[in-house]
Design a protein around this motif. Structure first.
Motif, short mmCIF file in Angstrom:
data_model
loop_
_atom_site.label_atom_id
_atom_site.label_comp_id
_atom_site.label_asym_id
_atom_site.label_seq_id
_atom_site.Cartn_x
_atom_site.Cartn_y
_atom_site.Cartn_z
N CYS A 91 -1.25 -0.39 -6.27
CA CYS A 91 0.07 0.21 -6.22
C CYS A 91 1.11 -0.80 -6.67
O CYS A 91 0.98 -2.00 -6.40
CB CYS A 91 0.37 0.66 -4.79
SG CYS A 91 1.90 1.55 -4.65
N SER B 140 5.53 -1.47 -7.07
CA SER B 140 6.82 -0.97 -6.65
C SER B 140 7.91 -1.92 -7.13
O SER B 140 7.78 -3.13 -7.02
CB SER B 140 6.84 -0.86 -5.12
OG SER B 140 8.10 -0.42 -4.69
N THR C 163 0.15 -4.35 -4.78
CA THR C 163 -0.91 -4.53 -3.79
C THR C 163 -2.25 -4.36 -4.48
O THR C 163 -2.34 -3.69 -5.50
CB THR C 163 -0.84 -3.46 -2.68
OG1 THR C 163 -0.71 -2.18 -3.27
CG2 THR C 163 0.30 -3.72 -1.75
N CYS D 160 -0.71 -8.92 -1.26
CA CYS D 160 0.41 -8.29 -1.93
C CYS D 160 1.14 -9.39 -2.68
O CYS D 160 1.49 -10.42 -2.09
CB CYS D 160 1.32 -7.64 -0.89
SG CYS D 160 2.83 -6.98 -1.57
N THR E 219 -5.44 -3.13 0.26
CA THR E 219 -4.06 -2.77 0.57
C THR E 219 -3.58 -1.73 -0.43
O THR E 219 -3.97 -1.73 -1.60
CB THR E 219 -3.15 -4.01 0.50
OG1 THR E 219 -3.40 -4.70 -0.72
CG2 THR E 219 -3.39 -4.92 1.67
N GLY F 198 -0.12 1.33 -1.26
CA GLY F 198 1.18 1.86 -0.90
C GLY F 198 2.31 0.88 -0.63
O GLY F 198 2.89 0.95 0.45
N VAL F 199 2.65 -0.02 -1.52
CA VAL F 199 3.75 -0.94 -1.25
C VAL F 199 5.06 -0.30 -1.66
O VAL F 199 5.14 0.42 -2.66
CB VAL F 199 3.53 -2.28 -1.98
CG1 VAL F 199 3.56 -2.11 -3.48
CG2 VAL F 199 4.56 -3.30 -1.55
N LYS F 200 6.11 -0.50 -0.82
CA LYS F 200 7.43 0.02 -1.15
C LYS F 200 8.48 -0.97 -0.64
O LYS F 200 8.29 -1.62 0.39
CB LYS F 200 7.68 1.37 -0.45
CG LYS F 200 6.91 2.54 -1.05
CD LYS F 200 7.69 3.16 -2.18
CE LYS F 200 6.90 4.07 -3.10
NZ LYS F 200 5.88 4.89 -2.54
N TYR G 55 3.75 -2.40 3.33
CA TYR G 55 2.54 -1.94 2.66
C TYR G 55 1.46 -1.71 3.72
O TYR G 55 1.56 -2.20 4.84
CB TYR G 55 2.07 -2.89 1.56
CG TYR G 55 1.63 -4.27 1.97
CD1 TYR G 55 2.55 -5.30 2.12
CD2 TYR G 55 0.28 -4.57 2.15
CE1 TYR G 55 2.15 -6.57 2.44
CE2 TYR G 55 -0.13 -5.84 2.48
CZ TYR G 55 0.81 -6.85 2.62
OH TYR G 55 0.41 -8.12 2.95
N ASP H 82 0.04 5.78 1.58
CA ASP H 82 1.32 5.59 0.91
C ASP H 82 2.42 5.58 1.96
O ASP H 82 2.28 6.16 3.04
CB ASP H 82 1.56 6.72 -0.09
CG ASP H 82 2.54 6.29 -1.18
OD1 ASP H 82 2.84 7.11 -2.05
OD2 ASP H 82 3.00 5.13 -1.16
#
Lengths: 375, 135
Positions: free
Chosen positions: A149, A151, A162, A168, A203, A205-207, A217, A248
């Protein structure tokens, strides 16, 4: 209930993205096409089918201002689609990857996009005016495994990614000619700013939070990681939760995060005044039923066999309770996209899952969460 | 961070084994006083270090196993156990299940059922994915 609408649009949806005015949604029904639907008087009409990729499309993003769709697929390619008259015209972006592209996201200024791939690299693509095409620059410093992922930070320079190696990494993507030179931020393209090694497992879904100060994440070990003051000395927090892992996350405000994943019900996490994050509750009915029927018929049968008991109080009861429980998604939720923004807060968002459902959620009905949002 | 600890601890493996023996004696005395729950808590404490040495891990496991087999009231034990110990207890339960020894497996399975109810599937996942801190 927080759910405002449930639509069964396909048998299985891998990813989705909304147009700027939220009237059209682009999704991939687990094949190599992108279907664009428009909501016409309560019914979804398939407006366009974008066919260009050869394999599964793993990521779609629709830019709000420039109205371009970028798709990334397992066929190692990415296309940028432009709406010309009423047709979507693809432009191939040569990513120079030798493995599948797994995720894609437009940068906040929409002049670049990032693609994470199974080739352990992140590609940053920007538009070159002179040659009228999209150029891809690979970030040399590699992850040790697939990038799941990506972001963008609100400053349009930093990108967090990630990976299935549990780390990350935050890179700078400053490109001369595309980004304005910032005297405070003298970083080169591909420079590794921070590496966060918090998780022993994959890992996803990092935001970034709306201000870019906090990062969240999820790890496949049912833990969600929050990192404040991302920089040379970050403050990390692990929030351990009881159920299946998330896939996510979405920051609905600076202090509240919604996580979605294998449990089919969104989870709400919030930070209190001291900045300590914790799990608040589920967004949906998850009544505490007795042990056997809690996990639904399949689980209770499996556990029944495991514990040497024939049937835990009748598995028929269990499957009924899961339906009457008001469970909306029936399979893993794999993406969550904001629908409307009020300042920096998001009140409405949509989720899609492997069950092919597109569900719209509204936090207006959840009084206790609104209070947390406001503070 | 955990790796640095392991390098230091490896040199002090003997010191750790002595500490574990000391703990075993404490556990034995607690069991004689019919306090199996306290015995288990004593056994689980200090496993945070989780040294890489195989002998230390075996010695730790023997102490935990002794306390686990003495537990009769599983629900009572779990309600008085701190939630931070759930993940470690789960790891030891799986080690017990891996032994294949009938009484151990029976006991571990009994505790596993109740622990899963209390701690959820996330606890099992954390055991499965944690390849760094094994017991």
């Amino acid at each position: 209930m927080a759910v405002t609408a449930v639509h069964q649009l396909a048998q299985c949806i891998t990813c989705h993205a909304w147009s700027a005015d939220r009237s059209m949604v682009a999704l991939c029904p687990n094949n190599s096409e992108v279907h664009i639907y428009r909501l016409v008087e309560d019914k979804w009409e398939k407006m366009h089918v974008l066919q260009k990729h050869d394999q599964l499309i793993s990521g779609i993003d629709w830019s709000a201002r420039s109205n371009k769709i970028v798709t990334a697929s397992h066929d190692r390619n990415s296309y940028v689609w432009n709406l010309e008259r009423s047709e979507w015209v693809p432009t191939l972006v040569i990513l120079r990857l030798n493995r599948a592209a797994l995720c894609v996201q437009w940068s906040p200024k929409e002049n670049k996009f990032a693609v994470g791939s199974g080739a352990k690299t992140v590609c940053i693509c920007y538009y070159e005016q002179e040659n009228n095409w999209w150029v891809s620059k690979l970030i040399r410093k590699r992850h040790d495994s697939s990038v799941t992922c990506v972001s963008w930070h609100p400053d349009n320079i930093l990108v967090a990614s990630t990976s299935t190696d549990g780390k990350c990494r935050i890179f700078s993507t400053f490109i001369k000619g595309v980004d304005a030179k910032d005297p405070k931020n003298e970083s080169r393209f591909g420079e590794l700013i921070v590496q966060l090694d918090l998780s022993p497992s994959w890992t996803f879904g990092v935001k970034w939070s709306p201000s870019g100060n906090t990062l969240a994440y999820v790890g496949h070990n049912s833990v969600i990681y929050f990192v404040d003051d991302v920089g040379p000395s970050p403050l990390a927090q692990n929030v351990v939760f009881r159920d299946l892992p998330l896939r996510d996350v979405l920051f609905v405000s600076e202090k509240m995060v919604i996580g979605v994943g294998y449990d089919c019900i969104p989870m709400v996490f919030a930070a209190d005044e001291r900045g300590i994050w914790s799990f608040i509750r589920y967004l949906g009915e998850r009544k505490a039923v007795s042990s056997g029927s809690r996990y639904g018929s399949q689980f209770s049968e499996a556990f029944g066999k495991f514990y040497g008991q024939a049937k835990q109080g009748g598995s028929n009861d269990a499957s009924e309770t899961s339906r009457t429980r008001g469970v909306v998604h029936e399979n893993c939720i794999n993406s969550i996209i904001p629908l409307s923004r009020q300042g920096t807060q998001i009140r409405r968002f949509s989720t899609t899952g492997l069950d092919g459902k597109l569900v719209m959620w509204d936090l207006e009905t959840e009084q206790d969460l609104l209070e947390l949002l406001v503070h | 961070m955990a790796r640095a600890e392991r390098f230091v601890e490896a040199d002090n493996a003997e010191a750790i084994i002595t500490r574990i023996e000391h703990k075993s004696r404490k556990i034995e005395s607690l069991l004689k006083q019919y306090k199996p729950v306290e015995a288990l808590k004593t056994a689980l404490e200090g496993t945070y270090a989780m040294t890489g040495d195989e002998r230390c891990k075996s010695a730790h496991w023997i102490a935990v196993h002794r306390a686990l087999m003495a537990i009769k009231d599983v629900d009572g034990m779990l309600s008085s156990l701190d939630p931070e110990y759930y993940d470690i207890l789960m790891k030891y339960l799986y080690r017990g299940l891996a032994t294949g020894d009938r009484p151990t497996c029976d006991q571990c399975l009994r505790i596993h059922e109740k622990l899963t109810e209390k701690a959820g599937l996330g606890c099992i996942l954390r055991f499965l994915t944690d390849t760094v801190n094994t017991v």
